[in-house]
Every structure is written in structure tokens, then in C-alpha cells.
Design a protein around this motif. Structure first.
Motif, PDB file in Angstrom:
ATOM      1  N   UNK A  88      10.104  54.879  89.347  1.00  0.00           N
ATOM      2  CA  UNK A  88      11.354  55.020  90.080  1.00  0.00           C
ATOM      3  C   UNK A  88      12.366  55.765  89.228  1.00  0.00           C
ATOM      4  N   UNK A  89      13.063  56.701  89.862  1.00  0.00           N
ATOM      5  CA  UNK A  89      14.097  57.496  89.212  1.00  0.00           C
ATOM      6  C   UNK A  89      15.427  57.175  89.887  1.00  0.00           C
ATOM      7  N   UNK A  90      16.417  56.764  89.091  1.00  0.00           N
ATOM      8  CA  UNK A  90      17.743  56.427  89.609  1.00  0.00           C
ATOM      9  C   UNK A  90      18.758  57.339  88.938  1.00  0.00           C
ATOM     10  N   UNK A  91      19.455  58.146  89.723  1.00  0.00           N
ATOM     11  CA  UNK A  91      20.450  59.045  89.146  1.00  0.00           C
ATOM     12  C   UNK A  91      21.834  58.410  89.201  1.00  0.00           C
ATOM     13  N   UNK A  92      22.454  58.292  88.031  1.00  0.00           N
ATOM     14  CA  UNK A  92      23.840  57.829  87.946  1.00  0.00           C
ATOM     15  C   UNK A  92      24.732  58.955  87.438  1.00  0.00           C
ATOM     16  N   UNK A  93      24.335  60.191  87.736  1.00  0.00           N
ATOM     17  CA  UNK A  93      25.093  61.370  87.334  1.00  0.00           C
ATOM     18  C   UNK A  93      25.834  61.906  88.547  1.00  0.00           C
ATOM     19  N   UNK A  94      27.148  61.857  88.501  1.00  0.00           N
ATOM     20  CA  UNK A  94      27.953  62.238  89.651  1.00  0.00           C
ATOM     21  C   UNK A  94      28.344  63.691  89.668  1.00  0.00           C
TER      22      UNK A  94
END
Length: 306
Positions: A88-94
Motif C-alpha cells: 500500500x502506498x499512502x501519499x501525504x504530499x500536498x
């Protein structure tokens, strides 16, 4: 509706360790069934910054591994290779990463071996807002949704959280302006907004990722949903003051934006003033359905301002 077997969540890669990223990482780190890695820019790893060193020390204490990668300068192919091997890949880059980054990350995720992608869409309901809104960055979020919905190999989840609760109180945003003893309504006093704290988002992301019933869908969470009138009432009551109330109408905010079309804050004000896609009933949220407590605006004021 086709039936999907949910992707495994044993090996998770989180992109970014800012305010939201750290909140998500802290919650995932306590999940014994998950191995968690965070991808940081090389400059954030090899750093003399005291703040960044402190972040690295906390990540190490949490047992989180660090992977070097640069979403701005790495190619789609390079990013896809870095994402390989994770479930799973979770992006927290806005949006601070720059225009085009969200689509770039989505394409890299789809080219990689990841089984599931959670893009950075922790905000408003972009489907409801639609294309051509005052905030042009939102169109790219719809491009990401089109990419994800247009394929079937990589599972995806979008977690809609509304605005960060603290943003209502940012002087630059202008809604709660305590220095001027003023609360300003975006649009009308009846216009509503959904807000959630980063800490609550972290808890809810960690919960949603391990819910096997959630596959290829938008999940709505809410710390609180209230109108600007209710917000002003809450400030008055808890801070024991009588704020001045100013209504910033949609036409006025659009005129402000026309005078400075590149001003990001004016873009956000105009979108939220429209009231479309920026609020949903907390009673219908994922957290309410599962009885998960979240921080209300009144509680946030009590913790930070009283």
C-alpha cells in the motif's frame, strides 16, 4: 458491482513526513501487522536542520524505515521503481510539492507493483466541486481520480477529511481573526464547512486502511461540520467575547480573486464560500458510523485557545 478482495496492508510506504504525514506514521507504527516505511527527499535525510533531525529521530524510535526519493526531480519510472515491493502506498504530499505532482505520483503508482494507492486527497469532495472552480489546483485532483477509476490493477481509496481544523483560525485565511476580534463567513452565515485535525486524520487513515470492506471508493470522515454562524457562536461562548461578524459574499470574494488571480488564499476562500463539496454531515461520516471519537471545533478551541 464487481467484488474485490482487498489488497494486503502488511508493507506500507508513506510519502512525506510533514504535519499530516507524521500523524499518519505515528498511528500506523503502532499497528503490529504493518511494516511501515517513509519516503523522504535526500536533503531531508542528510540534514543539519535541528527540526528535521528531530523528525528522523522520532521515525527511528517508532521503528519506521526511511527510503530516499524525490517526487519533484525523480522521473515517473524512477518513482515507480521506488514504490515497488510495497503493498500500500499512502501519499501525504500536498500541493506544496507543485503543480503536476499529484498526477505524476498517480502515474508512478499505476506503473509500479503496489497493490493499492491512497492519493493525497485529504480535503474536499472534488467530484462535487467539479472542474473549473476558482481553485485551479483542484482540477488536477480530478485528473488523479480519472486515472484511478480508469484502470483495474491497482486498488485505491480516497479519504475526504475537509479542511484542517486549525486552518479556520489561521490569520492569513481570515475566517477567525482573533486579533481583530472578528469572525468572517465565507459566502453566508449558513454556509457549512467540514474540518478534521491531522491527529484524527492519522487515526482514521490507519483504521480505514485495515477495513477490508473498503475498496475503490471515497470514504468521508469528519472531525466536525458546522456553519460559519455556529463557528462564531462557538468562539463567542468559549472565549467569552462578542466577535464582530462580517460576511464575505461569493461575488465579493470572486472580485477579490479577479484583482489578484494568482493569490492561492483568495482561491481557497472563493471555493469554500460557494459551499459546494466542502461539507458533509458528520452523522454520515465513517467515524460516526463506527463510533470513533473525533475532535470538534469547540474541543479544539478548548485545547488551543482557552
Amino acid at each position: 458491482m464487481p467484488t474485490f478482495n482487498p489488497a494486503k496492508t502488511e508493507n506500507i510506504l508513506v510519502l512525506g513526513a510533514g504535519e499530516l504525514g507524521m500523524a499518519v506514521l505515528r498511528e500506523l507504527a503502532v499497528r503490529p501487522q504493518a511494516r511501515v516505511t517513509v519516503m523522504l527527499r535526500p536533503s531531508a535525510i542528510d540534514t543539519t536542520s535541528a527540526h528535521k533531525r528531530q523528525t528522523l529521530e522520532e521515525l527511528a524510535a517508532l521503528g519506521i524505515e526511511v527510503l530516499a526519493g524525490d517526487v519533484v526531480n525523480d522521473s515517473v519510472e524512477q518513482l515507480a521503481e521506488r514504490f515497488g515491493g510495497f503493498d500500500t502506498l499512502v501519499s501525504c504530499l500536498g500541493f506544496v510539492a507543485g503543480s503536476g505532482t499529484q498526477v505524476k505520483l498517480a502515474r508512478a503508482a499505476l506503473q509500479s507493483d503496489v497493490k493499492r494507492y491512497v492519493p493525497w486527497q485529504f480535503g474536499v469532495d472534488y467530484d462535487v466541486i467539479g472542474r473549473g472552480s476558482p481553485q485551479d489546483l483542484f482540477d488536477e485532483q480530478l485528473d488523479v481520480r480519472d486515472l484511478l477509476r480508469g484502470q483495474s490493477r491497482v486498488q485505491w481509496l480516497i479519504i475526504s477529511t475537509g479542511m484542517f481544523t486549525s486552518f479556520l483560525f489561521e490569520p492569513v485565511f481570515g475566517v477567525v481573526d482573533l486579533a481583530q476580534n472578528t469572525v468572517r463567513a465565507l459566502g453566508r452565515w449558513e454556509t457549512a464547512v467540514t474540518v478534521t485535525t491531522p491527529e484524527d486524520i492519522g487515526q482514521l487513515v490507519a483504521t480505514v486502511l485495515f477495513d477490508p470492506a473498503l475498496v475503490n471508493q471515497v470514504v468521508y470522515v469528519a472531525g466536525d461540520t458546522l456553519s460559519y454562524g455556529q463557528l462564531a457562536d462557538t468562539v463567542d461562548r468559549l472565549l467569552k467575547r462578542k466577535v464582530e461578524r462580517v460576511e464575505w459574499t461569493v461575488p465579493a470574494l470572486l472580485a477579490d480573486l479577479a484583482a489578484a488571480p494568482d493569490d492561492q488564499m483568495r482561491k481557497y476562500r472563493a471555493v469554500f464560500a460557494d459551499g459546494k463539496g466542502v461539507a458533509w454531515d458528520k452523522a454520515d461520516s465513517y467515524n460516526a458510523g463506527w463510533g470513533i471519537e473525533t475532535t470538534t471545533v469547540a474541543q479544539w478551541i478548548g485545547e488551543h485557545l482557552v
